[in-house]
Design a protein around this motif. Structure first.
Motif, short mmCIF file in Angstrom:
data_model
loop_
_atom_site.label_atom_id
_atom_site.label_comp_id
_atom_site.label_asym_id
_atom_site.label_seq_id
_atom_site.Cartn_x
_atom_site.Cartn_y
_atom_site.Cartn_z
N GLY A 114 0.82 -1.21 0.00
CA GLY A 114 0.00 0.00 0.00
C GLY A 114 0.85 1.26 0.00
O GLY A 114 0.55 2.23 -0.70
N VAL A 115 1.92 1.25 0.77
CA VAL A 115 2.84 2.39 0.81
C VAL A 115 3.46 2.60 -0.57
O VAL A 115 3.56 3.72 -1.07
CB VAL A 115 3.92 2.19 1.89
N LEU A 116 3.86 1.52 -1.21
CA LEU A 116 4.46 1.62 -2.54
C LEU A 116 3.46 2.11 -3.58
O LEU A 116 3.81 2.90 -4.46
CB LEU A 116 5.05 0.27 -2.96
N ARG A 117 2.20 1.68 -3.48
CA ARG A 117 1.18 2.16 -4.42
C ARG A 117 0.96 3.66 -4.25
O ARG A 117 0.85 4.41 -5.23
CB ARG A 117 -0.15 1.42 -4.21
N LYS A 118 0.93 4.15 -3.00
CA LYS A 118 0.76 5.58 -2.76
C LYS A 118 1.94 6.36 -3.35
O LYS A 118 1.74 7.40 -3.98
CB LYS A 118 0.69 5.86 -1.26
N LEU A 119 3.13 5.86 -3.13
CA LEU A 119 4.32 6.51 -3.65
C LEU A 119 4.29 6.54 -5.18
O LEU A 119 4.59 7.57 -5.80
CB LEU A 119 5.58 5.81 -3.15
N GLU A 120 3.90 5.43 -5.78
CA GLU A 120 3.83 5.36 -7.24
C GLU A 120 2.80 6.36 -7.79
O GLU A 120 3.05 7.03 -8.79
CB GLU A 120 3.46 3.94 -7.68
N ARG A 121 1.66 6.48 -7.11
CA ARG A 121 0.65 7.45 -7.56
C ARG A 121 1.16 8.88 -7.47
O ARG A 121 0.92 9.70 -8.35
CB ARG A 121 -0.62 7.31 -6.72
N LYS A 122 1.89 9.18 -6.40
CA LYS A 122 2.43 10.53 -6.24
C LYS A 122 3.48 10.83 -7.31
O LYS A 122 3.51 11.93 -7.86
CB LYS A 122 3.01 10.72 -4.84
N VAL A 123 4.32 9.85 -7.61
CA VAL A 123 5.32 10.03 -8.66
C VAL A 123 4.64 10.23 -10.01
O VAL A 123 5.02 11.11 -10.78
CB VAL A 123 6.31 8.84 -8.69
N ASP A 124 3.61 9.43 -10.29
CA ASP A 124 2.87 9.58 -11.55
C ASP A 124 2.23 10.96 -11.64
O ASP A 124 2.26 11.59 -12.70
CB ASP A 124 1.78 8.51 -11.67
N LEU A 125 1.67 11.44 -10.54
CA LEU A 125 1.06 12.76 -10.53
C LEU A 125 2.10 13.85 -10.80
O LEU A 125 1.88 14.75 -11.60
CB LEU A 125 0.37 13.01 -9.19
N LEU A 126 3.25 13.73 -10.15
CA LEU A 126 4.31 14.71 -10.37
C LEU A 126 4.82 14.68 -11.81
O LEU A 126 5.06 15.72 -12.42
CB LEU A 126 5.47 14.47 -9.40
N GLU A 127 4.98 13.48 -12.35
CA GLU A 127 5.43 13.35 -13.74
C GLU A 127 4.43 13.96 -14.71
O GLU A 127 4.81 14.65 -15.64
CB GLU A 127 5.68 11.88 -14.10
N SER A 128 3.15 13.73 -14.47
CA SER A 128 2.14 14.32 -15.36
C SER A 128 2.11 15.83 -15.21
O SER A 128 1.92 16.56 -16.18
CB SER A 128 0.77 13.72 -15.11
N TYR A 129 2.32 16.30 -14.00
CA TYR A 129 2.35 17.75 -13.76
C TYR A 129 3.54 18.38 -14.48
O TYR A 129 3.41 19.43 -15.11
CB TYR A 129 2.44 18.02 -12.26
N LEU A 130 4.69 17.74 -14.42
CA LEU A 130 5.88 18.28 -15.08
C LEU A 130 5.79 18.18 -16.60
O LEU A 130 6.38 18.99 -17.31
CB LEU A 130 7.13 17.56 -14.58
#
Length: 152
Positions: A114-130
């Protein structure tokens, strides 16, 4: 392949009524469960286009949860029981008992997925934002007092 969730209306109603859970956490947990169904190969094992998924235990848990972290960790503590095109999502007894305590101090390392899924979602969000051009950057390029000039 389509997943048809029984007790989905009850799940959302219970989550929405329970201020600890809320609709956002309910959606996050549902997405995690959907990812689990796909990764466990439930569709391939059923050999059909519609899989019926029983969410009754998860819906009840959404009503009774008193700690948001315990609820968010639910996908790490379920067992998928498949019989043909029917899948039942069962919660571990120990996880159900965490409702009574109201806190969750032990076994948090068991929710590493679950922690890894949250981290992956945050990274995906940051990548899409950038990756998206921002209007403010385009607008500021023409101004003389842009933040870039001040080293900001």
């Amino acid at each position: 392949t389509a997943f048809v969730f029984t007790f989905l209306p009850a799940y959302f109603a219970n989550a929405k009524t329970n201020k600890v859970v809320g609709l956002q956490n309910a959606l996050i947990v549902l997405v995690d469960l959907l990812e689990m169904l796909r990764s466990e190969g439930c569709a391939e094992a059923a050999h059909c286009h519609n899989i019926v998924v029983d969410l009754q235990e998860v819906a009840t848990f959404a009503k009774d949860a008193v700690n948001p972290r315990v609820f968010q960790a639910t996908p790490a503590h379920v067992k998928l029981v498949q019989n043909g095109s029917d899948v039942q999502i069962l919660l571990a007894t120990k996880h159900k008992e965490r409702i009574k305590s109201g806190t969750w101090a032990e076994d948090q390392q068991l929710d590493m997925p679950g922690v890894l899924r949250k981290l992956e979602r945050k990274v995906d969000l940051l990548e899409s934002y950038l990756a998206e051009p921002r209007e403010a950057d385009t607008y500021n390029r023409g101004c003389s007092d842009t933040p870039e000039l001040y080293g900001i």
